[in-house]
Structure formats: structure tokens, C-alpha cells
Design an enzyme around this catalytic site. Structure first.
Site, PDB file in Angstrom:
ATOM      1  N   ASP A  46       0.877  -1.166   0.000  1.00  0.00           N
ATOM      2  CA  ASP A  46       0.000   0.000   0.000  1.00  0.00           C
ATOM      3  C   ASP A  46       0.923   1.227   0.000  1.00  0.00           C
ATOM      4  O   ASP A  46       2.129   1.111   0.202  1.00  0.00           O
ATOM      5  CB  ASP A  46      -0.870  -0.055   1.262  1.00  0.00           C
ATOM      6  CG  ASP A  46      -1.671   1.205   1.485  1.00  0.00           C
ATOM      7  OD1 ASP A  46      -2.351   1.658   0.554  1.00  0.00           O
ATOM      8  OD2 ASP A  46      -1.590   1.774   2.597  1.00  0.00           O
TER       9      ASP A  46
ATOM     10  N   ASP B 241      -0.250   5.189   1.000  1.00  0.00           N
ATOM     11  CA  ASP B 241      -0.551   6.152   2.071  1.00  0.00           C
ATOM     12  C   ASP B 241      -0.516   5.491   3.440  1.00  0.00           C
ATOM     13  O   ASP B 241      -1.208   4.501   3.685  1.00  0.00           O
ATOM     14  CB  ASP B 241      -1.940   6.766   1.855  1.00  0.00           C
ATOM     15  CG  ASP B 241      -1.964   7.745   0.687  1.00  0.00           C
ATOM     16  OD1 ASP B 241      -0.987   8.490   0.517  1.00  0.00           O
ATOM     17  OD2 ASP B 241      -2.971   7.769  -0.051  1.00  0.00           O
TER      18      ASP B 241
END
Length: 277
Positions: free
Chosen positions: A27, A29
Site C-alpha cells: 500500500d 498512504d
């Protein structure tokens, strides 16, 4: 760690198989980027635009209202994913609609990132550079904004050729003005569908059957669902917020959880071990 013995077995198996069988899926953020710095929240890809001069004050207020409405739902451990799903779609759709109304120019994104307070986690350079040196593919799977994400890693000097990004990309008209977003919406809880849809990417990596997965939400756990011939997967979860109430659900699903850790130290140590460095 829920099961240290199992983690040890996976690491040994990955190391024995060698770096040519490894891929990293992460991922972006609050996983590759910091959650906070000096007690203040760091911006996500969406926040970079929201905090910039490209957005009107009225739009900023509306986006803030959306955040205050939907973020508590996203991290609410008492609600099911099924319950959250339509609400996350609503959040992302409304936020993107507001951004389109701002007629953002493509050539202004570089400045927005440069002037932002976005920060990759401490140790990011070693992480990106080591993967590049060992020719290990890094797939960044993000519900953020791909154009902004790419600019963050480009600005940090680590957008190497082994990095591939699946995200929400802006669609600009011939004059370079934002008119919409391309393709299917990627939000925090539909990454499994995205993983399965990107079958061509995973087909190219058939011989890389060992996966190191990094995430910060339970929605990130499905990012490797499209991987072919999967043999070993080690899941590392960053638990950034509401730590006490979410700890158990993370322990039940991630192999290693990192609580309020703003560094890449653990992933870097694991990569050094797996690649025999």
C-alpha cells in the site's frame, strides 16, 4: 507477532528460494509514507491536493467534512467490510467529483507535491534502492491518486524501473485540465478485485511466488490475491491509529504488526535477510 515460529518458517523458506522468486506488494498512504511527524498527521495523496493552492477554500471545507464523516467509519473495528463498502465508494466518488470541479492543471501537480508535508517513512531510500539493486519488483497498490503518488516517489528520487503503480489516475483533457478519473475506482476495500483484474501484471511474475506484503488496513490484506503459484506470503501491518481497539483484528490477520512505527526498519531487515545480504 501472532505466531513467531510460523514467521520464522516463512522467512527461512523465502531466503532459501532466493531473491529471484520474491516480489513486494505494498500500500502507499500511511504504509510507505509516514502517518505522523512531530505529533502532526502527514498528508495522504488526496490530502496533498486538499492542502494545496490548487483547491478553493470551499472545496477544502467540503473535503474535510467528507473525511470527518467517513474516516471514523473506515477504521471502526465494530463494522463489517460489507457495511463499510458502499460508504467508502460514496466517499471516494464524492471526493473525486469535488476535485474535478476544481479544474486542476496537470503541470501544477509537481509544485503541489514539492510544497506539501508528505514524507516517506524513515529508511525509505534503503527500501527502494535495495529492491532496485536486487531486481525485485515492487507493486504499489493504492486507493490514493496515482499521479500524485508517482510525483512523491519521483521527488524523493526513488521511482526506479522495478516500481509499478496501480492506483486511481487522473484523466486530463488536451489542455492538461482534470476532467475525471480513469478506469474503475480503487478504494480501500476493493483491492482484491483490483488484484484479480491485473492478471497480466501477475502473469509476467509467475516465477516470483514469494510475496512480502505491506499494508496499514485490513483492506490491504487482499492485494496479493492475483499472484500466481503463490507459495509463501509474509504480511506486515502498520497499525497507526486507534491502536488498542484495533490490535486484535490486526494480530488475527497480519503476521507482524508494527505499532506507531514511522520507519521501514523491520521491512528493510527482513529484505536484507531474504536476499542474503
Amino acid at each position: 507477532m501472532r505466531d513467531p515460529k510460523r514467521v520464522e518458517q516463512i522467512l527461512t523458506s523465502m531466503r532459501n528460494a532466493g531473491s529471484s522468486t520474491l516480489q513486494v506488494i505494498s500500500d502507499f498512504d500511511m504504509t510507505l509514507t509516514r502517518f505522523a511527524y512531530n505529533g502532526k498527521r502527514c498528508p495522504t495523496c488526496h490530502n496533498i491536493l486538499e492542502d494545496s493552492k490548487l483547491i478553493s477554500e470551499d472545496c477544502k471545507d467540503k473535503l474535510q467534512n467528507l473525511l470527518e464523516t467517513y474516516y471514523p467509519i473506515e477504521i471502526d473495528s465494530t463494522r463489517s467490510v460489507e457495511e463499510k463498502l458502499p460508504l467508502m465508494v460514496k466517499w471516494w466518488t464524492e471526493a473525486h467529483k469535488l476535485l474535478v470541479e476544481q479544474k486542476i492543471r496537470k503541470d501544477h501537480l509537481v509544485r503541489a507535491v514539492k510544497e506539501s508535508k508528505a514524507m516517506l517513512r524513515d529508511g525509505y531510500k534503503q527500501f527502494f534502492d535495495h529492491l532496485h539493486q536486487m531486481s525485485v519488483p515492487l507493486l504499489i497498490f493504492s486507493a490514493g491518486i496515482g499521479d500524485v503518488l508517482e510525483e512523491v516517489i519521483r521527488h524523493a528520487g526513488v521511482f526506479h524501473p522495478n516500481v509499478k503503480v496501480f492506483s486511481n489516475y487522473m484523466d486530463f483533457n488536451d489542455s492538461g485540465v482534470l476532467r475525471g478519473f480513469k478506469g474503475e475506482l480503487i478504494h480501500i476495500f476493493n483491492k482484491r478485485e483490483g488484484a484479480v483484474l491485473n492478471v497480466e501484471h501477475f502473469k509476467e511474475l509467475q516465477s516470483r511466488f514469494n510475496v512480502l506484503l505491506l499494508g496499514d488496513s485490513l483492506g490491504d490484506l487482499n492485494m496479493a490475491d492475483g499472484v500466481m503459484n503463490l507459495q509463501n506470503i509474509l504480511k506486515i501491518g502498520y497499525l497507526n491509529d486507534k491502536v488498542d481497539e484495533r490490535r486484535q483484528s490486526y494480530l488475527n490477520t497480519y503476521d507482524i504488526i508494527l505499532e506507531k512505527d514511522e520507519t521501514m526498519d523491520v521491512p528493510n531487515a527482513i529484505l536484507l535477510y531474504i536476499t542474503g545480504q
